[in-house]
Every structure is written in structure tokens, then in C-alpha cells.
Design a protein around this motif. Structure first.
Motif, PDB file in Angstrom:
ATOM      1  N   GLU A  42       0.846  -1.183   0.000  1.00 26.48           N
ATOM      2  CA  GLU A  42       0.000   0.000   0.000  1.00 26.48           C
ATOM      3  C   GLU A  42       0.886   1.240   0.000  1.00 26.48           C
ATOM      4  OE1 GLU A  42      -2.769  -0.050   3.175  1.00 26.48           O
ATOM      5  OE2 GLU A  42      -3.486  -2.096   2.759  1.00 26.48           O
ATOM      6  N   GLY A  43       0.788   2.004  -1.049  1.00 28.17           N
ATOM      7  CA  GLY A  43       1.594   3.216  -1.161  1.00 28.17           C
ATOM      8  C   GLY A  43       1.134   4.070  -2.310  1.00 28.17           C
ATOM      9  N   ASN A  44       1.285   5.387  -2.162  1.00 31.04           N
ATOM     10  CA  ASN A  44       0.887   6.355  -3.186  1.00 31.04           C
ATOM     11  C   ASN A  44      -0.581   6.191  -3.578  1.00 31.04           C
ATOM     12  OD1 ASN A  44       3.540   7.352  -3.279  1.00 31.04           O
ATOM     13  ND2 ASN A  44       4.135   5.788  -4.786  1.00 31.04           N
ATOM     14  N   ILE A  49      -0.153  -6.087  -5.521  1.00 32.42           N
ATOM     15  CA  ILE A  49       0.492  -7.291  -5.006  1.00 32.42           C
ATOM     16  C   ILE A  49       1.887  -7.399  -5.613  1.00 32.42           C
ATOM     17  CG2 ILE A  49       0.416  -9.806  -4.938  1.00 32.42           C
ATOM     18  CD1 ILE A  49      -2.566  -9.674  -4.880  1.00 32.42           C
ATOM     19  N   MET A  50       2.859  -7.573  -4.779  1.00 29.87           N
ATOM     20  CA  MET A  50       4.239  -7.669  -5.243  1.00 29.87           C
ATOM     21  C   MET A  50       4.988  -8.694  -4.405  1.00 29.87           C
ATOM     22  SD  MET A  50       5.778  -4.131  -3.674  1.00 29.87           S
ATOM     23  CE  MET A  50       7.437  -4.561  -4.232  1.00 29.87           C
TER      24      MET A  50
END
Length: 227
Positions: A42-44, A49-50
Motif C-alpha cells: 500500500e503506497g501512493n 500485489i508484489m
């Protein structure tokens, strides 16, 4: 090699079997950790999913160390004598010490099973296959990784049973003390719980991905209808 080093009942072989049994249990604990590599980032103001790179490096390192024990076990089995079946009439029987006969027998029996357990398949999928498949989505990558881990988990799990049988045949028990036996059974129970927990995490992640895709399709259809 001297007979004491190649005799399947020698102290050296028995000690190695115990060490290898412990390494097998450790390896079985490591493999399900691959199911935790996919994570939600969760960002920006975006959620995706990574692969967890730090966990990937750590798991790969310890998995590679565990693979070395499987390879070394194969080398030892190429040098360990066996009892000739034709001599098992009275007493212990005659040990076959010829390296060619030992290798020929091993190649015809357990070699391919041991090789399947020793191959670094998850490492190849993580560091070579998945980066090369640029058009693959997260679902395909996760499914391929889970399939490889589960397929190789079968021979790795199976190796514990004949190994335990060899130790019991030589010493009568797997562990020398009651506490060690209780710990061994507890480890097997924890191993089953660990595998189920890792599989549950991966299935939960897959379910989350499916929900996101469904929501995206609904938003696209709504936008198309308004236009």
C-alpha cells in the motif's frame, strides 16, 4: 574408503542419517515460506500485489543451504555399501563394497527421487522464470510458485519415512530419549500446521485478488454504460 566409512550400520552413517533427518525437517519448514512471498503493498494511494524482496533473499539463502544437505546425502549414498540380496539367508549377509555396483544399484532405486528433492526449483521460479514472463499477472506467478513448491514437497516429505525406518532399524528408536521423541512428534505436528497456515495465506491473497478484479470489471462496465 574403509569399510567403517561405507558400512550402512557404521556410526558415521548413523550419525549422518540423524543429521540429515533434522535437515529434512528444517527444509520442510522452509519451503512453505515461499507462500508468504506475495504481499500487499500500500503506497501512493494504490494497492498492489508484489514479491517481498527481502523475504525472497532470506528464504532463498536458507533453502539453498538445505539443498546442499540433499546433495551431500546423494554423494554419501553413492559411497555406502549394501547387503547383497542373495546373501540374506543366515545372519547379516555379505556387504557389497564395489563402487560401480553401489552406484548402479542407487541409480536404479532412489537416485531420481533424491534428485527431485534436491533440485532448486523454487529458486529458479522466483529469480528466473517469473522475471522472464513479463506478461504474466500475479495470479499466474503465485499459482506457478505454489505448484512447484507442492510438487517438490512430496518427495521431500517422503524421504523422512525411509530415513526414519533406517534409524529405527539400527537403533530401535528414532530418538535416544523420551523427551527427544516427544519433541520429534511435536515438530511433525507443527510442520503440518505451518503448511496449512501458509496455504491459507496464499488462498486468502488469491481471494483478495479475485475480489479486486471483480470490482474493477464492475467499475469498467458502469463507466461504459454511462458513456
Amino acid at each position: 574408503m574403509e569399510q567403517a566409512n561405507t558400512d550402512p550400520g557404521s556410526d558415521l552413517v548413523l550419525k549422518w542419517n540423524r543429521i540429515f533427518l533434522v535437515s529434512c525437517l528444517v527444509a520442510l519448514f522452509i519451503d512453505p515460506l515461499y507462500f508468504y512471498l506475495p504481499s500487499i503493498d500500500e503506497g501512493n494511494n494504490t494497492i498492489c500485489i508484489m514479491m517481498d524482496q527481502s523475504l525472497s533473499i532470506t528464504v532463498t539463502f536458507f533453502r539453498s543451504l538445505a539443498d546442499l544437505f540433499y546433495v551431500f546425502h546423494m554423494v554419501i549414498k553413492f559411497r555406502t555399501a549394501y547387503v547383497a540380496p542373495s546373501s540374506r539367508v543366515f545372519g547379516r549377509g555379505e556387504l557389497v563394497m564395489d563402487p560401480k555396483k553401489i552406484a548402479r544399484r542407487y541409480l536404479k532405486s532412489d537416485f531420481f527421487l533424491d534428485l527431485a528433492a534436491a533440485l532448486p526449483l523454487p529458486q529458479i521460479v522466483i529469480w528466473l522464470v517469473i522475471p522472464m514472463i513479463k506478461n504474466s499477472n500475479a495470479d499466474h506467478s503465485n499459482n506457478a510458485l505454489a505448484l512447484i513448491v507442492l510438487i517438490q514437497y512430496i518427495p521431500r516429505l517422503y524421504l523422512i519415512f525411509p530415513l526414519s525406518y533406517q534409524i529405527i532399524k539400527a537403533n530401535g528408536v528414532v530418538t535416544k530419549t523420551a523427551w527427544a521423541g516427544a519433541a520429534y512428534n511435536l515438530v511433525l505436528y507443527m510442520l503440518a500446521s505451518h503448511v496449512l497456515g501458509a496455504a491459507w495465506y496464499l488462498l486468502t491473497l488469491e481471494r483478495q485478488t479475485t475480489c479486486w478484479k471483480s470490482q474493477c470489471e464492475q467499475e469498467k462496465n458502469t463507466t461504459f454504460m454511462k458513456a
